[in-house]
Scaffold this motif. Structure first.
Motif, PDB file in Angstrom:
ATOM      1  N   LYS C  17      47.977  40.141   5.559  1.00  0.00           N
ATOM      2  CA  LYS C  17      48.122  39.586   4.197  1.00  0.00           C
ATOM      3  C   LYS C  17      47.211  40.348   3.237  1.00  0.00           C
ATOM      4  O   LYS C  17      47.609  40.721   2.142  1.00  0.00           O
ATOM      5  CB  LYS C  17      47.728  38.101   4.221  1.00  0.00           C
ATOM      6  N   MET C  18      45.981  40.544   3.659  1.00  0.00           N
ATOM      7  CA  MET C  18      45.045  41.303   2.828  1.00  0.00           C
ATOM      8  C   MET C  18      44.433  42.406   3.674  1.00  0.00           C
ATOM      9  O   MET C  18      44.159  42.210   4.856  1.00  0.00           O
ATOM     10  CB  MET C  18      43.907  40.407   2.304  1.00  0.00           C
ATOM     11  N   THR C  19      44.238  43.565   3.037  1.00  0.00           N
ATOM     12  CA  THR C  19      43.578  44.647   3.753  1.00  0.00           C
ATOM     13  C   THR C  19      42.411  45.140   2.928  1.00  0.00           C
ATOM     14  O   THR C  19      42.538  45.339   1.719  1.00  0.00           O
ATOM     15  CB  THR C  19      44.539  45.817   3.980  1.00  0.00           C
ATOM     16  N   ALA C  20      41.288  45.308   3.581  1.00  0.00           N
ATOM     17  CA  ALA C  20      40.114  45.840   2.893  1.00  0.00           C
ATOM     18  C   ALA C  20      39.763  47.173   3.517  1.00  0.00           C
ATOM     19  O   ALA C  20      39.757  47.310   4.750  1.00  0.00           O
ATOM     20  CB  ALA C  20      38.949  44.872   3.029  1.00  0.00           C
ATOM     21  N   GLY C  77      35.497  50.564  -3.328  1.00  0.00           N
ATOM     22  CA  GLY C  77      36.428  50.511  -2.215  1.00  0.00           C
ATOM     23  C   GLY C  77      37.722  49.838  -2.638  1.00  0.00           C
ATOM     24  O   GLY C  77      37.982  49.660  -3.836  1.00  0.00           O
ATOM     25  N   GLU C  78      38.517  49.431  -1.650  1.00  0.00           N
ATOM     26  CA  GLU C  78      39.864  48.984  -1.966  1.00  0.00           C
ATOM     27  C   GLU C  78      40.173  47.727  -1.181  1.00  0.00           C
ATOM     28  O   GLU C  78      39.920  47.653   0.029  1.00  0.00           O
ATOM     29  CB  GLU C  78      40.847  50.088  -1.573  1.00  0.00           C
ATOM     30  N   ILE C  79      40.651  46.688  -1.891  1.00  0.00           N
ATOM     31  CA  ILE C  79      41.126  45.491  -1.213  1.00  0.00           C
ATOM     32  C   ILE C  79      42.537  45.240  -1.710  1.00  0.00           C
ATOM     33  O   ILE C  79      42.769  45.207  -2.922  1.00  0.00           O
ATOM     34  CB  ILE C  79      40.236  44.272  -1.503  1.00  0.00           C
ATOM     35  N   LYS C  80      43.467  45.107  -0.801  1.00  0.00           N
ATOM     36  CA  LYS C  80      44.851  44.927  -1.217  1.00  0.00           C
ATOM     37  C   LYS C  80      45.345  43.547  -0.822  1.00  0.00           C
ATOM     38  O   LYS C  80      45.035  43.051   0.267  1.00  0.00           O
ATOM     39  CB  LYS C  80      45.743  45.992  -0.580  1.00  0.00           C
ATOM     40  N   LEU C  81      46.110  42.943  -1.725  1.00  0.00           N
ATOM     41  CA  LEU C  81      46.801  41.698  -1.411  1.00  0.00           C
ATOM     42  C   LEU C  81      48.285  42.029  -1.452  1.00  0.00           C
ATOM     43  O   LEU C  81      48.797  42.465  -2.499  1.00  0.00           O
ATOM     44  CB  LEU C  81      46.465  40.625  -2.450  1.00  0.00           C
ATOM     45  N   ASP C  82      48.969  41.856  -0.355  1.00  0.00           N
ATOM     46  CA  ASP C  82      50.387  42.230  -0.261  1.00  0.00           C
ATOM     47  C   ASP C  82      50.617  43.642  -0.789  1.00  0.00           C
ATOM     48  O   ASP C  82      51.555  43.897  -1.536  1.00  0.00           O
ATOM     49  CB  ASP C  82      51.264  41.238  -1.042  1.00  0.00           C
ATOM     50  N   GLY C  83      49.704  44.536  -0.476  1.00  0.00           N
ATOM     51  CA  GLY C  83      49.897  45.936  -0.842  1.00  0.00           C
ATOM     52  C   GLY C  83      49.454  46.302  -2.243  1.00  0.00           C
ATOM     53  O   GLY C  83      49.541  47.464  -2.637  1.00  0.00           O
ATOM     54  N   GLU C  84      48.948  45.312  -3.023  1.00  0.00           N
ATOM     55  CA  GLU C  84      48.503  45.655  -4.372  1.00  0.00           C
ATOM     56  C   GLU C  84      46.992  45.570  -4.444  1.00  0.00           C
ATOM     57  O   GLU C  84      46.396  44.560  -4.027  1.00  0.00           O
ATOM     58  CB  GLU C  84      49.123  44.705  -5.392  1.00  0.00           C
ATOM     59  N   ASN C  85      46.378  46.622  -5.018  1.00  0.00           N
ATOM     60  CA  ASN C  85      44.930  46.654  -5.082  1.00  0.00           C
ATOM     61  C   ASN C  85      44.430  45.595  -6.067  1.00  0.00           C
ATOM     62  O   ASN C  85      44.772  45.616  -7.250  1.00  0.00           O
ATOM     63  CB  ASN C  85      44.455  48.039  -5.534  1.00  0.00           C
ATOM     64  N   ILE C  86      43.627  44.650  -5.576  1.00  0.00           N
ATOM     65  CA  ILE C  86      43.190  43.569  -6.461  1.00  0.00           C
ATOM     66  C   ILE C  86      42.101  44.036  -7.416  1.00  0.00           C
ATOM     67  O   ILE C  86      41.786  43.347  -8.380  1.00  0.00           O
ATOM     68  CB  ILE C  86      42.691  42.340  -5.659  1.00  0.00           C
TER      69      ILE C  86
END
Lengths: 486, 450, 265
Positions: C17-20, C77-86
């Motif tokens: 769901k989320m990727t950091a 850095g990068e945190i994505k929610l459903d592929g979108e960078n928050i």
């Protein structure tokens, strides 16, 4: 012997007492302070305090009581006829005091001795003219009884003064001897001094209570006098305010209350939103740097004396409102108006609202804000829906305190609101307030015991009750609020 | 436990992507910006009001520190001013200000003629009318103080009247002079000519700070001397009384007092006293100090006493805060080595709290200095021309105070007094600024964080 | 340690769901979080454990940009929610937080009625069209938070008047009412007594069916009880991340082992 000289003598005795007490304690143990119960200087202090404090207290009490005692004695000498002629005993007594002062001045200038003063005869020499020469102007010629009263006043004054000097110095010496004789190595001098100091501390803290009692007693007492002369019903329910010098005044409080409330209302309309929004911005949005500069700057507004605001209303805001709004809109042509005073007072009150609101808003726990942010609220939504409702009681308290300030404010309304007592809705008309009338009734030349002057005390009592109620209410609310988050 | 069927996926009206804002989000963002701007606007209004207030008062007041003077050589004719020639002061006093006025008038006419200024358009009296009515008295005082001046020719500085003064400061114009019974445009033309010839000039005026008040007709000679002295006397009384009483009360309440109904009552009392309107203190002073105790009206002692009562709550609140800020460990340390409670307070706690106490006291004094309402009620609005003597007698003699002097001047009809009143405000604000600066320095210097 | 039974429930590990990736956080000069990579799976309870000050809460607050409210915080850095960078410039944290809800350490109900507390989120996000819908959402959320039966007769009573455990469940109901996709919980039981804790833990397990749940906890027992995946943080580093069972029974990193066996912490 003047008060200053007596004080000096007493203090001198006290210092001597200190030195002697210390010396006596030390010599009793042959200079070895370890055998004393307390440090040597405590023995000195015990003598000092016993010498100075009771005698100086006696002097203060004497000074306070002396005038009323003398007044009573002298008043008995004044015949009824003179009182009736002058209107009241107070006026006669004022004359007596002035004549007595004048005789002193004459004595100094013309070198009259006591015998010469005794020889003064009201019917023989032109007392009024001679008094005028030394700068004491009298409204009418001086009669024999009044002159006698004045002479009695002088001599009583002199002898009481002398008696006081003797009594005070005797008290000082007695205190000194008493304390000095008590000194021995076993005397718990420190405990004694500390007891004494504690009593002093307690009596100092009584002054605050005494002030309140003084305020209430003087207001109630003189208001009671007023209501003897003027029906309370008319004061409380009449809608006309029209004091007349010759008597037959209408002294209804409503026009004044209306003016007071109207001005306060306008000032709060200005101060409450501006102060509150400023507080919100400073506590929620501003960076620490902005906050550190803006907050003190806004508080400067609270540090500026109200006379400055009064002048601002009088020379700047009043004419500005008159020329740009009131006259073009046909609302009146007076530069002093409810609007002028209200606006300027509003500016003065901004920091009162903003400082306290700022504190209150800061006291809302950060967890509340986090909770709201965590749900996706914007900052303004958080403020409006969570922070402000939580802070509401405190903010209401802050505004009530500001309202109490507004009601009691004097200089701005004296200089900005005008003096006409009327019940009108037009904010560009001059109206007057309770405080303005207190000033004008008490600074006029009317005789003190008349209802026109005494009404000021009834007005003061009204004002005091209003502000006290507001303050207590505000304090209770704010205190409750703070407890909630502590 | 829960009814899972009631839950459906994310609501339909939620935007599909984080990167695009829907209409609702944009509206919310706009509301956010508006709210922020309202805050900025409120602060700007407050600050602008401050700036407007200060510039208006300062702008009006600077003129008061400058004064237009007429500078002419005067020959002090012995034959007129001391006919006997004995220099006997008692004899010389027989020559009144009218006599000196004539001397000045002669000298002025001569000087004007000498400079070639045509005065034919106005009456001789009106030429004299350019100068303050105080000039003759000034010259008389000068001569009586130093009779050796007789026979000499001296350069005499006389104040111009307030209208001429106003003309050079821009307050009076040719147009306004036409409507003014106190000055005519012709007189102003002469004044202008004198200015061009260097006889009239506008100079710095120390007199504004040192002279006493003047009558309605001579605003040019009105000064703040008595007011400053009166205010100073009152501040001394306030300091001497309120500091020890305030500190004693605070020590008792903060350190000694048992927590009971009685001390609670005192505390509520003090909180309320701090919020009682100042005019009520004036009523108290009138009833208690003047009517009951028979102290003289307009005297600094009464003003000082009433201001003391007003300042006490402020000082007590500040002192208690300062005492509270001293950590209990200090008290414990002192008690631990066998000091009595009183010793621990007077030897350790009080010295540590002193900067805070002094700061609070200075701020309380500053407030008292600007207070006027109660002073109006104790008769300090009276017109006081004579300086009070040095204390202690001076404390019982009539005086006035800075803020009251401002009020008094605003009640007079001549517009020159408005300038004076604003000037007096500047003086008052400078004093307040100094006091606050001292307080800030004290706080910065000695502030301790535990 | 016998209460450290591992949840033997079915773990759904389909999607992240989320990727950091490479997340760094600075508080002023202080480097609080160093190069963290984590995938939060949907339908899963993920636990962050580690000693105090290890950065687990900091990382949690990055996931819905709560760190934005701390002026000195900087996130790289990068945190994505459903592929979108928050952390994309175009992202409004307000919209993000509607999708990634949060429950805090101390129960923080607003000083409003119970009803208003729960209705707050739906109201500000405009999730309902009328009062009836709102009522429904409130009821549903309270039921999901297992609070409905206790408060249904006094929805107008102030939320601050509830007991600690009830308050925390109210906060959970409040978060649930916004229908987030991910629910972050920052030590939700640390201020609660054991009974209330048990209730909340049970609730967390229920919530897993609809949300990804991320929970920061001090208590290893709790992590073991409620989570399917566990991340161990230490001194700002993500030390180890994996299936809860594996972390607790067979940690790869010696630091994890020390922590779990109680030698550091």
């Amino acid at each position: 012997m003047s008060v200053g000289l007596i004080t000096l003598i007493v203090l001198g005795l006290a210092v001597l007492g200190f030195i002697y007490g210390r010396h006596r304690a030390l010599s009793a143990v042959e200079g070895d302070a370890r055998h004393l119960h307390s440090l040597p200087s405590y023995y000195g202090w015990s003598v000092f305090l016993f010498t100075a404090v009771p005698s100086l207290l006696l002097m203060c009490a004497w000074l306070i009581l002396q005038p009323s005692i003398i007044e009573n004695r002298v008043a008995a000498l004044v015949p009824e006829a003179d009182i009736a002629a002058a209107g009241s005993l107070n006026l006669v007594m004022a004359d007596v005091r002035r004549i007595a002062g004048g005789i002193d001045a004459m004595a100094k200038e013309a070198g009259l001795d006591e015998a010469g003063i005794d020889a003064l005869r009201a019917d023989l020499s032109d007392i009024r003219g001679r008094l005028a020469e030394v700068g004491v102007a009298l409204g009418s010629n001086v009669g024999e009884p009044i002159l006698n009263a004045a002479r009695e006043f002088r001599s009583l004054n002199a002898s009481m003064r002398m008696a006081m000097a003797v009594a005070v110095i005797v008290a000082a010496v007695a205190g000194l001897v008493f304390a000095a004789l008590r000194i021995n190595p076993a005397l718990r001098a420190r405990n004694l001094v500390e007891q004494f100091v504690l009593v002093l501390l307690v009596s100092c803290s009584m002054i605050a209570v005494a002030t309140t009692v003084g305020i209430i007693v003087s207001l109630v007492f003189e208001s009671w006098h007023f209501f003897q002369l003027y029906p309370a019903k008319d004061f409380l329910f009449s809608t006309t305010w029209n004091p007349k010098f010759g008597g037959g005044s209408s002294l209804g409080i409503w026009p004044l209350l209306w003016g007071t409330l109207y001005v306060s209302f306008i000032s709060l309309i200005v101060a409450a939103p501006i102060g509150l929004l400023a507080a919100i911005y400073l506590s929620e949005y501003a960076t620490p740097k902005v906050r550190a500069t803006v907050k003190p700057l806004l508080e400067v507004l609270a540090g500026i004396p109200s006379i400055v605001y009064g002048l601002f209303a009088l020379i700047t805001v009043g004419p500005l409102l008159r020329d740009w709004i009131a006259v073009p809109a046909g609302l009146g042509d007076s530069s002093s108006s409810v609007m002028t005073a209200g606006l300027v007072m509003g500016i003065m009150l901004i920091p009162y609202v903003s400082s306290l609101s700022d504190d209150i808003i800061n006291a809302v726990p950060q967890a509340m804000r986090d909770g709201s942010f965590g749900l996706g609220a914007t900052h303004s939504e958080t403020i409006k829906r969570v922070v402000l409702p939580a802070a509401l009681p405190g903010i209401v308290g802050a505004i009530l305190l500001a309202a109490s300030r507004a009601i009691g404010e004097t200089m701005i309304v004296v200089m900005g609101a005008g003096a006409a007592a009327k019940l009108s809705l037009n904010p560009f008309e001059a109206m007057t307030t309770v405080t303005v009338k207190i000033v004008s009734q008490l600074t006029g030349d009317t005789e003190f015991a008349s209802p026109e002057t005494l009404v000021a005390f009834a007005l003061g009592l009204t004002l005091f009750c209003f502000t006290l109620a507001l303050n207590v209410l505000a304090l209770v609310i704010v205190r409750k609020y703070r407890e909630q988050y502590e | 436990m829960t009814d899972a069927s009631m839950h459906d996926a994310a609501p339909q009206n939620r935007p599909a992507s984080l990167l695009t804002a829907d209409a609702r989000t944009r509206r919310r963002k706009a509301a956010e910006t508006r709210f922020r701007l309202m805050g900025v606007a409120a602060i700007s209004v407050g600050l602008l009001a401050l700036v407007f207030l200060l510039t208006s008062v300062l702008g009006n007041g600077f003129g008061a520190f400058r004064q237009t003077v007429v500078e002419i050589p005067i020959t002090l004719d012995e034959a007129v001013l001391d006919k006997s020639g004995t220099r006997d002061l008692e004899v010389m006093k027989k020559v009144t200000t009218i006599g000196y006025g004539k001397v000045i008038q002669k000298a002025l006419e001569a000087e004007l003629a000498n400079r070639g200024i045509d005065t034919s358009a106005v009456k001789a009296k009106d030429v004299m009318g350019l100068m303050s009515k105080e000039a003759a008295a000034d010259l008389r005082n000068m001569v009586l103080a130093d009779p050796s001046l007789l026979g000499q020719t001296i350069t005499f500085n006389a104040f111009a009247t307030s209208r001429v003064d106003g003309f050079f400061k821009g307050r009076v114009t040719m147009e306004s002079a036409k409507l003014d019974s106190n000055i005519s445009p012709e007189q102003l033309q002469i004044a202008q000519a004198m200015h061009d010839a260097g006889i009239i000039e506008t100079k710095w005026n120390w007199g504004f700070l040192t002279m006493s008040d003047s009558s309605e007709l001579r605003p040019e000679t009105a000064g703040l001397g008595v007011a400053i002295l009166g205010s100073a006397y009152m501040m001394i009384i306030v300091l001497v009384l309120s500091l020890p009483i305030g500190v004693a009360t605070s020590i008792y309440l903060e350190e000694m007092a048992p927590k009971n109904k009685w001390t609670d009552l005192i505390e509520v009392n003090i909180a309320n006293l701090a919020a009682v309107p100042s005019i009520v203190y004036g009523i108290l002073a009138l009833a208690l100090f003047i009517n009951f105790m028979g102290l003289p009206q307009s005297a600094p002692i009464v003003g000082g006493l009433v201001l003391t009562l007003m300042t006490l709550p402020t000082i007590i609140i500040a002192t208690r805060a300062a005492l509270k800020a001293v950590p209990p460990s200090i008290r414990d340390a002192a008690l631990g080595v066998g000091a009595s409670k009183m010793q621990s307070i007077f030897h350790h706690v009080l010295p540590l709290a002193m900067p805070g106490i002094l700061t609070g006291t200075i701020l309380g004094l500053a407030r008292a200095l600007g207070e006027s309402a109660p002073l109006l009620l104790i008769g300090m609005v009276a017109f006081v021309k004579d300086f009070p003597a040095a204390p202690p007698q001076g404390l019982m003699q009539p005086a006035t105070a800075l803020p009251v002097q401002v009020y008094q001047w605003t009640q007079r009809s001549d517009p020159a007094f408005v300038e004076r009143a604003s000037g007096a405000i500047i003086v008052l604000l400078v004093f307040l600024l100094l006091m606050n600066a001292v307080a800030i320095v004290l706080r910065r210097r000695f502030e301790r964080r535990w | 340690m016998n209460d450290m039974r591992i949840a033997d429930r079915k773990v759904s590990t389909e999607t992240a769901k989320m990727t950091a990736r490479g997340v760094q956080v600075y508080y002023g000069e202080n480097h609080a979080l160093k190069d963290v990579d984590v995938d939060i799976l949907s339908g899963t309870v993920t636990a962050f454990i580690g000693p105090s000050g290890c950065g687990k809460s900091t990382f949690l607050r990055c996931l819905n940009r709560m760190n934005d409210t701390v002026a000195s915080a900087r996130v790289l850095g990068e945190i994505k929610l459903d592929g979108e960078n928050i952390y994309d410039k175009r992202v409004d944290p307000v919209t993000l937080r509607a999708r990634v809800g949060m429950v805090f350490q101390k129960p923080n109900p607003f000083p409003k009625s119970i009803y208003e507390n729960v209705a707050y989120g739906p109201r500000i996000h405009g999730l309902t069209r009328n009062k009836a819908e709102l009522d429904e959402v409130v009821e549903m959320s309270l039921k999901r938070a297992a609070l409905w039966n206790e408060v249904k007769d006094r929805l107008d009573a102030p939320g601050t008047g509830l007991s600690g455990g009830q308050q925390q469940r109210l906060c959970i109901a409040r978060a649930v009412a916004t229908s987030p996709e991910v629910l972050l919980m920052d030590e939700p039981c640390s201020a609660l007594d054991p009974i209330a804790t048990a209730q909340v833990e049970e609730l967390i397990d229920e919530l897993r069916s609809q949300f990804s749940v991320v929970i920061v906890t001090h208590s290893m027992q709790q992590a073991a009880r409620v989570s399917q995946r566990t991340a161990f943080f230490h001194l700002g580093h993500l030390v180890e991340y994996g299936e809860t069972g594996q972390i607790f029974t067979n940690p790869k990193d010696p630091r994890t082992e020390s922590y779990i066996t109680g030698r550091i912490g």
